[in-house]
Design an enzyme around this catalytic site. Structure first.
Site, PDB file in Angstrom:
ATOM      1  N   SER A  78      21.958  49.541  41.328  1.00  0.00           N
ATOM      2  CA  SER A  78      21.806  48.201  41.891  1.00  0.00           C
ATOM      3  C   SER A  78      23.024  47.930  42.763  1.00  0.00           C
ATOM      4  O   SER A  78      24.149  48.002  42.284  1.00  0.00           O
ATOM      5  CB  SER A  78      21.756  47.169  40.771  1.00  0.00           C
ATOM      6  OG  SER A  78      20.705  47.472  39.897  1.00  0.00           O
ATOM      7  N   CYS A 130      19.679  41.415  34.518  1.00  0.00           N
ATOM      8  CA  CYS A 130      19.887  42.778  34.992  1.00  0.00           C
ATOM      9  C   CYS A 130      20.591  43.604  33.924  1.00  0.00           C
ATOM     10  O   CYS A 130      21.485  43.112  33.240  1.00  0.00           O
ATOM     11  CB  CYS A 130      20.699  42.779  36.281  1.00  0.00           C
ATOM     12  SG  CYS A 130      21.015  44.446  36.891  1.00  0.00           S
ATOM     13  N   ASP A 188      15.936  43.080  36.903  1.00  0.00           N
ATOM     14  CA  ASP A 188      16.315  44.355  37.504  1.00  0.00           C
ATOM     15  C   ASP A 188      16.870  45.167  36.344  1.00  0.00           C
ATOM     16  O   ASP A 188      18.059  45.100  36.058  1.00  0.00           O
ATOM     17  CB  ASP A 188      17.392  44.104  38.575  1.00  0.00           C
ATOM     18  CG  ASP A 188      17.809  45.372  39.297  1.00  0.00           C
ATOM     19  OD1 ASP A 188      17.021  46.330  39.329  1.00  0.00           O
ATOM     20  OD2 ASP A 188      18.930  45.399  39.834  1.00  0.00           O
ATOM     21  N   TRP A 199      16.823  48.686  33.571  1.00  0.00           N
ATOM     22  CA  TRP A 199      16.571  50.122  33.500  1.00  0.00           C
ATOM     23  C   TRP A 199      16.875  50.660  32.124  1.00  0.00           C
ATOM     24  O   TRP A 199      17.438  49.957  31.321  1.00  0.00           O
ATOM     25  CB  TRP A 199      17.419  50.848  34.555  1.00  0.00           C
ATOM     26  CG  TRP A 199      18.873  50.605  34.420  1.00  0.00           C
ATOM     27  CD1 TRP A 199      19.752  51.279  33.599  1.00  0.00           C
ATOM     28  CD2 TRP A 199      19.673  49.635  35.127  1.00  0.00           C
ATOM     29  NE1 TRP A 199      21.018  50.803  33.746  1.00  0.00           N
ATOM     30  CE2 TRP A 199      21.007  49.790  34.674  1.00  0.00           C
ATOM     31  CE3 TRP A 199      19.393  48.660  36.094  1.00  0.00           C
ATOM     32  CZ2 TRP A 199      22.065  49.000  35.150  1.00  0.00           C
ATOM     33  CZ3 TRP A 199      20.444  47.892  36.550  1.00  0.00           C
ATOM     34  CH2 TRP A 199      21.759  48.062  36.094  1.00  0.00           C
TER      35      TRP A 199
END
Ligand code: FAD
Length: 690
Positions: free
Chosen positions: A450, A643, A688, A690
């Site tokens: 990011s 995030c 966002d 992961w």
């Protein structure tokens, strides 16, 4: 169908390749290289290639096509594995196809004696992967129409479906679910269950294996297929190119494509063509000995790349020297690591995943994910090539027994070479065909980060905030180390004066192929994302970004600071940041002070240090403490961003926010959850993770 010139060229090349394969290149006296362009033709160059599936199936004599929608390579890998298995066990004429390479308006013309398989990953917030966008828009659409006007439109279509998803996301496996739904609605017949693999639970591979056996059984019954004894058939021919050395200018030593080989890389830079970007500066963000977090500034001014705050940058890593050596050694390739070879698909629909002629070393170092988790199925395939009976039995057992495999391979995060070393007890695996390695090991994937800079502030300089991946695993001597982040760490060490960087004893070819990356360069491309600041800067924002999850929020805050410096009015911004200890891993602490000096009350940084006090405190706890303020901001239409860690944090934040809304607004919790859902749908809640 008529053969066009390209087909003839390709067919001739295959014939030649086959001859050369069997003669081991002995009669290879030709100077013009018939393989030089085959990579470009097979991989993406569209000239002369049909986008018509029916035509393709006809002309190639295939009866089973396996489409993949893949972002990180796993779906593509599963598609190849299905293709291989279908061929070796059932004699199906299989081909693998990128969803992006075909049109779908004549899907209704595929006859009922053919099979279409879909292996579909879901990306991010229930989105299709980049290569599946057009297909998805076509098929998942109320107005979909086909060429022939059959009723029901897909009455002839027999299909199989498997999805790759992550249960920590709201829209779990929505790609396969929606495509399956759409196909059913159009009258197509599904064979077997629509499988769903779950990355969130860490069971993707096992889910795939558990799904495929009953699927094959159902397929066998439906299509009347005979099972035969599976024999290994190579997909690729390896031709030794005696006329070349590794210094010949035609030979790829890790260059991703012809432009890079010729020394004239040109844009557009993208997932097929990286930009070799200079790193302007790099430094360490943690002040603790055994953990590293890198800040890097990547200069894209020499390219036509652009980015927006909130986008992602992809880094193309190279494998660590020690693991390349280990791989070469155990597979008995060391003595010929610099030999030049061409690799040719032995059947026209297979793609060679890297350009050739090249060397074994370059393939393993730059193109194969040799450090990645090993697939159980691959171990079973390799059993046939074991150096002795004992190793063969062990490989068969590892391949067949899920729990045994877990206890011997998974818990140590062993890569393929380490498994072979252990199982072979030091013997070399000289009999493994190199083709089997190309087939069984995924191609080395770029890693996404990011972007942590603001494009308003520095449009041509992208910053990365990456924590260096290492894990101490009980029973394993050396820690497990991530590929890309340790490569970046080596680049950082080199830039900061270490002449021969070898973080944790790992060396990297950091100068790149033919020293093309000297002066500290890293191959990158940019991926645009939907994770964006509100277009109206006066809107308040709430950001939840513990650890490296703070990356895009550094960009957001710098952007608002910049806007404020230019006299613009900006809305309130709250960042919830968490880490272990204020003194160790509180990254960018000084930058927050600088931003605060400009933004004043408009910026609030709320910290949670999990190991500084007697009780572990995480961002979600702080969020709850700030319930009143959070609710007020949301009433003013604040945007809410999360995030970082998808597995735990993002999910808990989601839950906590629902609770906050319920409590603050005096509504039932289910209502609170519903509001969060609606916020997501309206893009007011963005993730966002992961
Ligand atoms: P890898 O070698 O890829 O290993 C990663 C993990 O895979 C390991 O921790 C392990 O769990 C597993 N694994 C790998 N090999 C094996 C094996 N042999 N056996 C078992 N398990 C194995 N990261 C950041 O630090 N900052 C960011 O801003 C950031 N942003 C991201 C944004 C997006 C959209 C995505 C998708 C990811 C982002 N990441 C970010 C994560 C990043 O892309 C990488 O995944 C991360 O840096 C690790 O990469 P690596 O190559 O070092 O590790």
């Amino acid at each position: 169908a008529e053969l066009d010139t390209l087909d003839i060229v390709v067919l001739a090349a295959i014939l030649l390749g086959t001859v050369a394969y069997f003669t081991k290149g002995k009669f290879w006296g030709i100077t013009k290289d018939p393989y030089a362009s085959s990579f470009a033709n097979a991989n993406g160059a569209k000239a002369g290639k049909t986008r018509n599936i029916v035509e393709k199936l006809d002309e190639s004599g295939k009866n089973c096509i396996i489409f993949y929608g893949s972002q990180t390579g796993t779906a593509e890998d599963y598609a190849s594995r299905l293709a291989k298995e279908g061929k070796s066990r059932f004699g199906l004429e299989t081909m693998v196809a990128d969803l992006e390479d075909y049109d779908y308006d004549n899907l209704d013309e595929i006859p009922s004696d053919k099979i279409v398989m879909f292996v579909l990953a879901t990306y991010g917030e229930g989105e299709p992967t980049d290569n599946a966008v057009d297909f998805y828009e076509f098929i998942y659409n109320d107005d979909v129409s086909f060429s022939s006007g059959n009723e029901p439109p897909l009455g002839n279509l027999n299909y199989v479906a498997f999805g790759l998803g992550n249960n920590t996301y709201e829209h779990y496996n929505s790609m396969v679910r929606n495509v399956d739904k759409a196909l059913q609605k159009l009258g197509a017949s599904r064979i077997g269950q629509a499988g769903e693999g779950d990355d969130g639970a860490g069971t993707m591979e096992e889910d795939f294996l558990a799904w495929k056996d009953p699927m094959w059984k159902a397929l066998q019954e439906k299509m009347g297929l005979e099972e035969r004894e599976a024999v290994y058939e190579p997909v690729f021919g390896i031709v030794e190119r005696d006329g070349f050395t590794k210094d010949s200018p035609e030979v790829y030593l890790g260059e991703p494509n012809k432009m890079h080989l010729d020394g004239s890389p040109k844009g557009p830079f993208n997932a097929h063509n990286p930009y070799i970007a200079p790193i302007a500066k790099s430094y360490e963000l943690f002040s603790v000995k055994d953990r590293n977090c890198l800040h890097m500034e990547v200069d894209i001014s020499g390219s036509n790349l652009t980015y927006q705050t909130g986008d992602h940058i992809a880094v193309w890593p190279t494998n660590p020297g020690a693991e390349v050596d280990r791989f070469m050694n155990v597979l008995d390739l060391t003595h010929k690591r610099d030999d030049v070879i061409s690799v040719k698909a032995l059947e026209p629909t297979a793609k060679v995943p890297f350009p050739t002629p090249t060397t074994y070393d370059a393939i393993v170092r730059y193109h194969m994910e040799i450090c990645a988790p090993v697939s159980r199925q691959f171990l079973a395939t390799l059993a046939a090539f074991a150096p002795d009976e004992e190793a063969k039995a062990e490989m068969t057992k590892l391949g067949g027994d899920k729990d045994y495999f877990h206890s011997k391979v998974n818990i140590y995060h062993f890569n393929i070479a380490r498994v072979l070393e252990t199982v072979g007890k030091g013997k070399k695996w000289s009999n493994v065909p190199f083709s089997a390695l190309i087939e069984g090991i995924t191609k080395l994937q770029p890693r996404y980060y990011s972007i942590s800079s603001s494009s308003l502030e520095q449009p041509k300089m992208i910053s990365i905030t990456a924590v260096v991946e290492q894990q101490y695993l009980p029973g394993r001597e050396d820690p497990f180390r991530g590929v890309a982040t340790n490569y970046l760490l080596a680049l950082k060490e080199k830039q900061n004066g270490e002449p021969n960087p070898a973080p944790f004893g790992q060396t990297y070819e950091i100068m790149g192929p033919r020293n093309k990356y000297t002066g500290i360069h890293v191959p990158v491309h940019v991926r645009h994302s939907n994770f964006k600041l509100p277009s109206d800067p006066t809107k308040p924002i709430i950001m939840i970004g513990p650890g490296t999850g703070v990356a895009p929020f550094r960009g957001f805050i710098r952007e608002r600071k910049r806007q404020a410096e230019h006299g613009e009015e900006v809305g309130k911004s709250i960042l919830f940041f968490g880490c272990r200890k204020e003194s160790e891993d509180f990254m960018y602490a000084d930058e927050w002070k600088e931003a605060k000096a400009v933004l004043g009350d408009k910026l609030e940084i709320v910290t949670a240090f999990s190991r500084d006090g007697p009780k572990k405190v995480y961002v979600q706890h702080r969020l709850k403490e700030k319930a009143k303020e959070v609710n007020e901001l949301l009433e003013k239409k604040a945007y809410f961003y999360v995030c970082g860690d998808a597995a735990n944090m993002a999910r808990e934040v989601n839950t906590v926010l629902g609770q906050i809304l319920a409590e603050q607004r005096g509504i039932p919790e289910t209502k609170g959850e519903e509001i969060v859902k609606n916020m997501r749908a309206a893009n007011q809640y963005q993730e966002d993770v992961w």
